[in-house]
Write an enzyme that holds these catalytic residues in place. Structure first.
Site, PDB file in Angstrom:
ATOM      1  N   GLU A 215      -1.397   9.617   0.534  1.00 30.31           N
ATOM      2  CA  GLU A 215      -2.710  10.003   0.610  1.00 30.31           C
ATOM      3  C   GLU A 215      -3.248  11.331   0.784  1.00 30.31           C
ATOM      4  OE1 GLU A 215      -2.142   5.735   1.816  1.00 30.31           O
ATOM      5  OE2 GLU A 215      -1.372   7.652   2.244  1.00 30.31           O
TER       6      GLU A 215
ATOM      7  N   GLU B  57       1.748   0.299   3.923  1.00 20.78           N
ATOM      8  CA  GLU B  57       1.102  -0.347   5.138  1.00 20.78           C
ATOM      9  C   GLU B  57       0.904  -1.761   5.516  1.00 20.78           C
ATOM     10  OE1 GLU B  57      -2.477   2.606   5.649  1.00 20.78           O
ATOM     11  OE2 GLU B  57      -2.493   1.691   3.853  1.00 20.78           O
TER      12      GLU B  57
END
Length: 268
Positions: free
Chosen positions: A142, A122
């Protein structure tokens, strides 16, 4: 006279899991993730990284910022246990912290190799350039934790590669190689692992050669028009062009072109 002090200044006194190196001669700053072997990024570290990017943005010695890591992996992601311990208020700031490279007015390069997962991916997506080693594996895993990316990963990825590929990566927790990332237009360049440092140094040297004010303007323009209509983007581009038209750097660039010499830009 009142002395002002940033309320978060104390966070910069002991950097957690990374260090900062500045080479004033090369006008380069390196933020080096240094918690081997996987360079896991802790919750406090996210706050510190944001503050460091903000500090380097104001540092006149620095023209280009490099985000890299020690060892064979960039980062396997965040501290999983830390998510359960963090307050909802703190968790709500995760995306703001990780977006610091995008808000920084200076060019930011992410030098990726090995595992570049979760928040490691990210924060790399928030950088302007991603140089990937052939060993790089990008992932947003995730879903395996019963979660979704929470620091802008799915949003930024979708803007870059489209919804179909983003669903494939996010909803299946699928890894993609550095080569595939390059093929998708996600990585700026993919290089042999032993060449990552040289490729990074080469890009830094290239970027330093341009006008600082023109570079800052280009970055902000491109970021600001990412979600804008074509007509609005063209309008804003015209205003930015007009503003640079009166800059000393533009005059220097034109005179150097006609004089058949290298320009000397001063950022004004």
């Amino acid at each position: 006279m009142t002395t002002l002090r940033h309320p978060a200044q104390h966070l910069l006194e002991n950097l957690d899991g990374f260090r900062v190196e500045i080479d004033a001669d090369k006008q380069r700053a390196d933020i080096v993730l240094a918690r081997p072997p996987f360079n896991i990024i802790s919750m406090p570290e996210r706050d510190q990284l944001r503050l460091v990017f903000e500090a380097l943005d104001e540092d006149e010695r620095v023209r280009v910022i490099v985000l890299r890591a020690e060892g064979e992996h960039f980062s396997s992601g965040g501290d999983i246990k830390g998510f359960l311990e963090a307050t909802p208020e703190h968790v709500s700031k995760l995306a703001w912290n990780v977006a610091a490279p995008a808000r920084c007015s200076k060019p930011v390069i992410a030098a990726n190799r090995g595992y570049t997962f979760g928040v490691g991916f990210e924060i790399s997506l928030a950088c302007d350039f991603r140089l990937a080693s052939v060993t790089t594996q990008y992932a947003l895993p995730e879903q395996k934790l019963g979660q979704i990316p929470g620091s802008g990963g799915s949003a930024r990825l979708q803007k870059m590669v489209g919804i179909t590929r983003t669903k494939d990566v996010v909803m299946r927790s699928r890894r993609i190689s550095g080569q595939q990332a390059y093929d998708w237009g996600l990585a700026t360049e993919v290089v042999p692992d032993a060449e990552l440092e040289n490729a990074t140094a080469g890009l830094v040297a290239e970027l330093v050669g341009f006008s600082p004010i023109a570079q800052r303007t280009a970055k902000k323009l491109l970021n600001d028009t990412e979600d804008a209509s074509l007509s609005a983007s063209i309008e804003l581009e015209g205003h930015c062009y007009s503003r640079l038209r009166s800059s000393d750097d533009f005059r220097e660039g034109v005179e150097a072109f006609h004089g058949k010499r290298a320009p000397v830009f001063r950022g004004r």
